[in-house]
Write a protein that holds these residues in place. Sequence first.
Motif, PDB file in Angstrom:
ATOM      1  N   ASP A 128       0.827  -1.210   0.000  1.00 30.12           N
ATOM      2  CA  ASP A 128       0.000   0.000   0.000  1.00 30.12           C
ATOM      3  C   ASP A 128       0.862   1.261   0.000  1.00 30.12           C
ATOM      4  O   ASP A 128       0.564   2.230  -0.702  1.00 30.12           O
ATOM      5  CB  ASP A 128      -0.942   0.023   1.203  1.00 30.12           C
ATOM      6  CG  ASP A 128      -2.033  -1.037   1.105  1.00 30.12           C
ATOM      7  OD1 ASP A 128      -2.313  -1.497  -0.024  1.00 30.12           O
ATOM      8  OD2 ASP A 128      -2.581  -1.413   2.163  1.00 30.12           O
ATOM      9  N   LEU A 129       1.943   1.252   0.799  1.00 34.25           N
ATOM     10  CA  LEU A 129       2.824   2.425   0.844  1.00 34.25           C
ATOM     11  C   LEU A 129       3.606   2.577  -0.465  1.00 34.25           C
ATOM     12  O   LEU A 129       3.916   3.695  -0.862  1.00 34.25           O
ATOM     13  CB  LEU A 129       3.776   2.324   2.035  1.00 34.25           C
ATOM     14  CG  LEU A 129       3.100   2.330   3.420  1.00 34.25           C
ATOM     15  CD1 LEU A 129       4.132   2.106   4.515  1.00 34.25           C
ATOM     16  CD2 LEU A 129       2.343   3.632   3.644  1.00 34.25           C
ATOM     17  N   MET A 130       3.897   1.466  -1.124  1.00 34.99           N
ATOM     18  CA  MET A 130       4.587   1.528  -2.427  1.00 34.99           C
ATOM     19  C   MET A 130       3.663   2.062  -3.518  1.00 34.99           C
ATOM     20  O   MET A 130       4.111   2.689  -4.470  1.00 34.99           O
ATOM     21  CB  MET A 130       5.093   0.141  -2.830  1.00 34.99           C
ATOM     22  CG  MET A 130       6.283  -0.357  -2.034  1.00 34.99           C
ATOM     23  SD  MET A 130       7.795   0.571  -2.375  1.00 34.99           S
ATOM     24  CE  MET A 130       8.100   0.148  -4.081  1.00 34.99           C
ATOM     25  N   ALA A 131       2.382   1.827  -3.383  1.00 34.08           N
ATOM     26  CA  ALA A 131       1.433   2.174  -4.442  1.00 34.08           C
ATOM     27  C   ALA A 131       1.266   3.674  -4.629  1.00 34.08           C
ATOM     28  O   ALA A 131       1.044   4.145  -5.744  1.00 34.08           O
ATOM     29  CB  ALA A 131       0.076   1.535  -4.152  1.00 34.08           C
ATOM     30  N   ASP A 132       1.389   4.449  -3.539  1.00 33.71           N
ATOM     31  CA  ASP A 132       1.062   5.868  -3.653  1.00 33.71           C
ATOM     32  C   ASP A 132       2.226   6.750  -4.109  1.00 33.71           C
ATOM     33  O   ASP A 132       2.027   7.915  -4.443  1.00 33.71           O
ATOM     34  CB  ASP A 132       0.477   6.391  -2.335  1.00 33.71           C
ATOM     35  CG  ASP A 132       1.469   6.372  -1.181  1.00 33.71           C
ATOM     36  OD1 ASP A 132       2.677   6.130  -1.409  1.00 33.71           O
ATOM     37  OD2 ASP A 132       1.038   6.599  -0.036  1.00 33.71           O
ATOM     38  N   ASN A 133       3.449   6.223  -4.118  1.00 34.60           N
ATOM     39  CA  ASN A 133       4.636   6.992  -4.531  1.00 34.60           C
ATOM     40  C   ASN A 133       4.861   8.247  -3.693  1.00 34.60           C
ATOM     41  O   ASN A 133       5.595   9.137  -4.100  1.00 34.60           O
ATOM     42  CB  ASN A 133       4.598   7.354  -6.015  1.00 34.60           C
ATOM     43  CG  ASN A 133       5.360   6.348  -6.840  1.00 34.60           C
ATOM     44  OD1 ASN A 133       6.259   5.670  -6.338  1.00 34.60           O
ATOM     45  ND2 ASN A 133       5.011   6.240  -8.098  1.00 34.60           N
ATOM     46  N   ALA A 134       4.221   8.342  -2.550  1.00 35.65           N
ATOM     47  CA  ALA A 134       4.466   9.450  -1.628  1.00 35.65           C
ATOM     48  C   ALA A 134       5.424   8.959  -0.553  1.00 35.65           C
ATOM     49  O   ALA A 134       5.438   7.771  -0.224  1.00 35.65           O
ATOM     50  CB  ALA A 134       3.154   9.908  -1.003  1.00 35.65           C
ATOM     51  N   VAL A 135       6.233   9.865  -0.034  1.00 34.25           N
ATOM     52  CA  VAL A 135       7.212   9.482   0.990  1.00 34.25           C
ATOM     53  C   VAL A 135       6.872  10.206   2.286  1.00 34.25           C
ATOM     54  O   VAL A 135       6.813  11.429   2.327  1.00 34.25           O
ATOM     55  CB  VAL A 135       8.644   9.826   0.524  1.00 34.25           C
ATOM     56  CG1 VAL A 135       9.649   9.443   1.593  1.00 34.25           C
ATOM     57  CG2 VAL A 135       8.969   9.121  -0.785  1.00 34.25           C
ATOM     58  N   ASP A 136       6.624   9.414   3.330  1.00 37.97           N
ATOM     59  CA  ASP A 136       6.316   9.951   4.655  1.00 37.97           C
ATOM     60  C   ASP A 136       7.369   9.404   5.613  1.00 37.97           C
ATOM     61  O   ASP A 136       7.493   8.182   5.750  1.00 37.97           O
ATOM     62  CB  ASP A 136       4.916   9.491   5.079  1.00 37.97           C
ATOM     63  CG  ASP A 136       4.511  10.014   6.455  1.00 37.97           C
ATOM     64  OD1 ASP A 136       5.397  10.399   7.260  1.00 37.97           O
ATOM     65  OD2 ASP A 136       3.300  10.015   6.742  1.00 37.97           O
ATOM     66  N   PRO A 137       8.130  10.270   6.275  1.00 37.12           N
ATOM     67  CA  PRO A 137       9.185   9.779   7.164  1.00 37.12           C
ATOM     68  C   PRO A 137       8.703   8.787   8.223  1.00 37.12           C
ATOM     69  O   PRO A 137       9.436   7.899   8.626  1.00 37.12           O
ATOM     70  CB  PRO A 137       9.729  11.048   7.825  1.00 37.12           C
ATOM     71  CG  PRO A 137       9.382  12.145   6.893  1.00 37.12           C
ATOM     72  CD  PRO A 137       8.091  11.737   6.232  1.00 37.12           C
ATOM     73  N   LEU A 138       7.446   8.935   8.667  1.00 36.19           N
ATOM     74  CA  LEU A 138       6.931   8.076   9.725  1.00 36.19           C
ATOM     75  C   LEU A 138       6.276   6.802   9.199  1.00 36.19           C
ATOM     76  O   LEU A 138       5.812   5.971   9.978  1.00 36.19           O
ATOM     77  CB  LEU A 138       5.951   8.850  10.610  1.00 36.19           C
ATOM     78  CG  LEU A 138       6.539  10.087  11.298  1.00 36.19           C
ATOM     79  CD1 LEU A 138       5.509  10.765  12.179  1.00 36.19           C
ATOM     80  CD2 LEU A 138       7.783   9.719  12.100  1.00 36.19           C
ATOM     81  N   GLU A 139       6.234   6.650   7.873  1.00 40.64           N
ATOM     82  CA  GLU A 139       5.680   5.443   7.269  1.00 40.64           C
ATOM     83  C   GLU A 139       6.625   4.934   6.189  1.00 40.64           C
ATOM     84  O   GLU A 139       6.352   5.050   4.990  1.00 40.64           O
ATOM     85  CB  GLU A 139       4.296   5.723   6.662  1.00 40.64           C
ATOM     86  CG  GLU A 139       3.226   6.014   7.684  1.00 40.64           C
ATOM     87  CD  GLU A 139       1.850   6.116   7.052  1.00 40.64           C
ATOM     88  OE1 GLU A 139       1.736   6.559   5.890  1.00 40.64           O
ATOM     89  OE2 GLU A 139       0.879   5.737   7.715  1.00 40.64           O
ATOM     90  N   PRO A 140       7.768   4.362   6.585  1.00 42.35           N
ATOM     91  CA  PRO A 140       8.716   3.870   5.585  1.00 42.35           C
ATOM     92  C   PRO A 140       8.113   2.720   4.771  1.00 42.35           C
ATOM     93  O   PRO A 140       7.418   1.861   5.316  1.00 42.35           O
ATOM     94  CB  PRO A 140       9.909   3.399   6.410  1.00 42.35           C
ATOM     95  CG  PRO A 140       9.373   3.183   7.782  1.00 42.35           C
ATOM     96  CD  PRO A 140       8.231   4.129   7.953  1.00 42.35           C
ATOM     97  N   GLU A 141       8.373   2.738   3.491  1.00 43.92           N
ATOM     98  CA  GLU A 141       7.852   1.706   2.590  1.00 43.92           C
ATOM     99  C   GLU A 141       8.469   0.339   2.866  1.00 43.92           C
ATOM    100  O   GLU A 141       7.860  -0.695   2.597  1.00 43.92           O
ATOM    101  CB  GLU A 141       8.107   2.096   1.128  1.00 43.92           C
ATOM    102  CG  GLU A 141       7.234   3.211   0.599  1.00 43.92           C
ATOM    103  CD  GLU A 141       7.623   4.604   1.098  1.00 43.92           C
ATOM    104  OE1 GLU A 141       6.809   5.525   0.947  1.00 43.92           O
ATOM    105  OE2 GLU A 141       8.730   4.773   1.653  1.00 43.92           O
ATOM    106  N   VAL A 142       9.695   0.343   3.400  1.00 42.92           N
ATOM    107  CA  VAL A 142      10.426  -0.910   3.603  1.00 42.92           C
ATOM    108  C   VAL A 142      11.014  -0.962   5.016  1.00 42.92           C
ATOM    109  O   VAL A 142      11.534   0.035   5.523  1.00 42.92           O
ATOM    110  CB  VAL A 142      11.560  -1.049   2.556  1.00 42.92           C
ATOM    111  CG1 VAL A 142      12.405  -2.290   2.823  1.00 42.92           C
ATOM    112  CG2 VAL A 142      10.989  -1.091   1.146  1.00 42.92           C
ATOM    113  N   LEU A 143      10.942  -2.131   5.614  1.00 42.07           N
ATOM    114  CA  LEU A 143      11.636  -2.429   6.868  1.00 42.07           C
ATOM    115  C   LEU A 143      12.744  -3.417   6.535  1.00 42.07           C
ATOM    116  O   LEU A 143      12.516  -4.385   5.812  1.00 42.07           O
ATOM    117  CB  LEU A 143      10.672  -3.039   7.887  1.00 42.07           C
ATOM    118  CG  LEU A 143       9.453  -2.185   8.235  1.00 42.07           C
ATOM    119  CD1 LEU A 143       8.467  -2.985   9.086  1.00 42.07           C
ATOM    120  CD2 LEU A 143       9.869  -0.911   8.951  1.00 42.07           C
ATOM    121  N   VAL A 144      13.943  -3.162   7.041  1.00 42.68           N
ATOM    122  CA  VAL A 144      15.098  -3.992   6.704  1.00 42.68           C
ATOM    123  C   VAL A 144      15.515  -4.800   7.933  1.00 42.68           C
ATOM    124  O   VAL A 144      15.712  -4.235   9.022  1.00 42.68           O
ATOM    125  CB  VAL A 144      16.277  -3.125   6.201  1.00 42.68           C
ATOM    126  CG1 VAL A 144      17.443  -4.012   5.766  1.00 42.68           C
ATOM    127  CG2 VAL A 144      15.835  -2.226   5.044  1.00 42.68           C
TER     128      VAL A 144
END
Length: 200
Positions: A110-126
């Motif tokens: 879902d976070l990858m789909a919007d192409n928006a970057v929010d510091p508090l919602e990282p698209e990836v956890l490593v």
Amino acid sequence: MNTNPPGRSRWKLPFGLGLVVLAVAAVALIPSVASAEEEAAAHDHAAHAAGLQDELAQVRRATARFHRVEGAVAAGYELGWVNGSGVRIIAGCVSNPTAGAMGYHYFNEDLMADNAVDPLEPEVLVYESAPDGGLKLVAVEWVARGPNTNPPGVPTAPSVLGMPMHILVPAVGFWIKHAWIWKNNPAGMFADWNPEVTCP
């Protein structure tokens, strides 16, 4: 018959040798100039990280619930990313033969789909492999699809925490920025690779 005026051939050899010496010196200096540029960039990132302690603390608070990978999976993160062709990519432990590793990338569709970057919602956890055989959260990664991803994303670099993102692997095409908020990284808080992370 020698048509060169007297003395002209005498300066050709020293002049030619001088050019060769200059060329060798230039080739020898290029890596040190590049190294100096990398060191300056690392210093700039370190200084920037020092000024971002409050923001990084907020990111830690927002992602603390994902220390157990089961919590990440329950929140919609999954190992690797399924591209527009239905192929799961980046599904293994990512490493570099000389720079260290990143680890396992859990993407949130879902976070990858919007192409928006929010510091508090990282698209990836490593995550890295833990001694007990499980996984340990080590970093977050902000990701936006680039112009050459499948499907395509944004054409220009987004920014996060005031820093521009970059494309590390053109064949994949993601704009990325790491933050090693859960494991020390001698290469820097925002470096792509961590020499203290290894893949099994």
